[in-house]
Design an enzyme around this catalytic site. Structure first.
Site, mmCIF file in Angstrom:
data_model
loop_
_atom_site.group_PDB
_atom_site.id
_atom_site.type_symbol
_atom_site.label_atom_id
_atom_site.label_comp_id
_atom_site.label_asym_id
_atom_site.label_seq_id
_atom_site.Cartn_x
_atom_site.Cartn_y
_atom_site.Cartn_z
ATOM 1 C CD GLU A 98 16.224 -31.688 -35.869
ATOM 2 O OE1 GLU A 98 16.171 -32.896 -36.065
ATOM 3 O OE2 GLU A 98 15.968 -30.837 -36.744
ATOM 4 C CB CYS A 111 13.079 -23.159 -37.612
ATOM 5 S SG CYS A 111 11.861 -24.461 -37.718
ATOM 6 C CB CYS A 118 5.296 -34.050 -32.735
ATOM 7 S SG CYS A 118 3.751 -33.267 -33.228
ATOM 8 C CB CYS A 122 1.902 -35.138 -39.970
ATOM 9 S SG CYS A 122 0.884 -34.010 -38.991
ATOM 10 C CB CYS A 125 6.110 -34.852 -39.952
ATOM 11 S SG CYS A 125 7.036 -33.964 -38.699
ATOM 12 C CB CYS A 343 12.158 -30.067 -39.231
ATOM 13 S SG CYS A 343 11.850 -29.987 -37.496
#
Ligand code: SAH
Length: 356
Positions: A98, A111, A118, A122, A125, A343
């Protein structure tokens, strides 16, 4: 002069390379050096996507396509009412990532993602829910900025590494991309922000590497704190277990000494969890002495977790407490919420559709 990147970092595409590197590449191919300068102009200033676009080159060379240019393909685009444009882009090896263009009257912020997926996980997220696929190469980061420029028909003024991924697990490529954005696209390094949730032993090293490779470290570092104390931070950010709060702050101080640049802090506000005035006081205590800036981010809901957005008035009250304690504060406006919210969600939604 060729850049002193380690030999292991293969320059697999022409995008990302400097004018001198492209000249050297042309000469290597048995071409005159000026062909490298033409390539530079067409890749960066004109934003060529395919060899065939580069009409100044001989037809035989364009047909031959002697190296990948390094541009992505667009898989999906969604444009919110406020103009925020989210793009899903495909890498050469079939992964998707993205990137988002966020316009205001006098800014266009891109961004960018630094990784596909990832590994930091977290809890709040969306990207972290599926783990890491791989880190992006420098040209795949630069491509995102060029693609937003093309799609929105406007020159990006700012770049923030706040898309998918943890930039400090990919410092070499992030720095090479920053180098390219400032050197080849003429962006001001001060308008570039690298956001990290904190990876042990990488923060001062990032400043050292930037000084060594780029000769300066003028981008902004933003550190995602999200809690006023170690216990709550660990609950929200499982990887924080390996990184004591005081050590993280000490590394921020060291980064500031090396770079001469203030560190800013990000703090996601989760209703009823980390948004009380008492927690604002505790946060102010933690960042005191940094002359820093705290950016408050009201939580964007994701499907997988039951966190709440802060109740009306909580954001303002939290900000007011920090201000009273002498901490500079800003609140990040939610952009593009009518489309895909947080996101990492666009990609997950598209994948669900493909799979299901
Ligand atoms: N890994 C880096 C950069 C990517 S996230 C980092 O953590 O800083 C960029 C910012 O978006 C971080 O501050 C992150 O905490 C925030 N963010 C992630 N998910 C979010 C959500 N659901 N709502 C609001 N902010 C979120």
């Amino acid at each position: 002069m060729a850049r002193p990147w380690p030999a292991g970092l293969a320059l697999s595409a022409l995008l990302g390379q400097s004018r001198a590197q492209l000249e050297a590449w042309a000469v290597d191919q048995g071409l005159p050096a000026f062909r490298g300068r033409q390539l530079h102009d067409w890749l960066y200033a004109k934003g060529a996507r395919r060899w065939h676009d580069i009409t100044v080159l001989p037809a035989a060379l364009r047909d031959q396509e002697p190296a990948p240019l390094g541009r992505s393909a667009e898989l999906h685009r969604s444009v919110a009412r406020d103009g925020t444009t989210k793009l899903l882009l495909a890498t050469d090896d079939g992964l998707s990532l993205e990137t988002v263009g966020i316009p205001t009257r006098d800014r266009l912020t891109v961004c960018v993602s630094s990784q596909v997926g990832c590994p930091m996980a977290c809890r709040f997220c969306a990207t972290g829910k599926e783990g890491l696929q791989r880190s992006l190469q420098a040209h795949e980061i630069v491509d995102q900025v060029l693609t937003v420029r093309e799609v929105m028909d406007r020159r990006p003024s700012h770049v923030v590494f706040m898309g998918m991924g943890e930039p400090l697990l990919n410092s070499e490529n992030v720095l090479a991309a920053i180098d390219c954005l400032s050197r080849d696209l003429g962006m001001a390094m001060r308008q570039i922000t690298v956001s990290t949730v904190g990876v042990p032993n990488t923060l001062p090293r990032l400043a050292e590497l930037a000084l060594e490779r780029l000769g300066r470290c003028q981008f902004t570092l933003a550190v995602s704190l999200h809690a006023p104390d170690q216990d709550l931070r660990e609950e929200l950010i499982p990887t924080a277990r390996a990184y004591p709060y005081e050590q993280l702050l000490e590394d921020c101080r060291h980064y500031l000494e090396l770079s001469g640049r203030r560190v800013s802090f990000e703090y996601i506000l989760l209703g009823g969890l980390n948004d009380s005035p008492r927690q604002a006081e505790a946060l102010a205590e933690k960042v005191r002495g940094f002359q820093s800036h705290v950016n408050l981010i009201p939580y964007n809901p994701i499907e997988e977790e039951a966190f709440q957005r802060p109740a009306p008035g909580q954001v303002e009250a939290f900000a007011a407490t920090l201000k009273r304690r002498g901490v500079a504060v800003s609140v990040r406006a939610s952009r593009g919420l009518d489309q895909d919210a947080a996101c990492g969600q666009l990609r997950r939604q598209r994948q669900d559709r493909v799979q299901g």
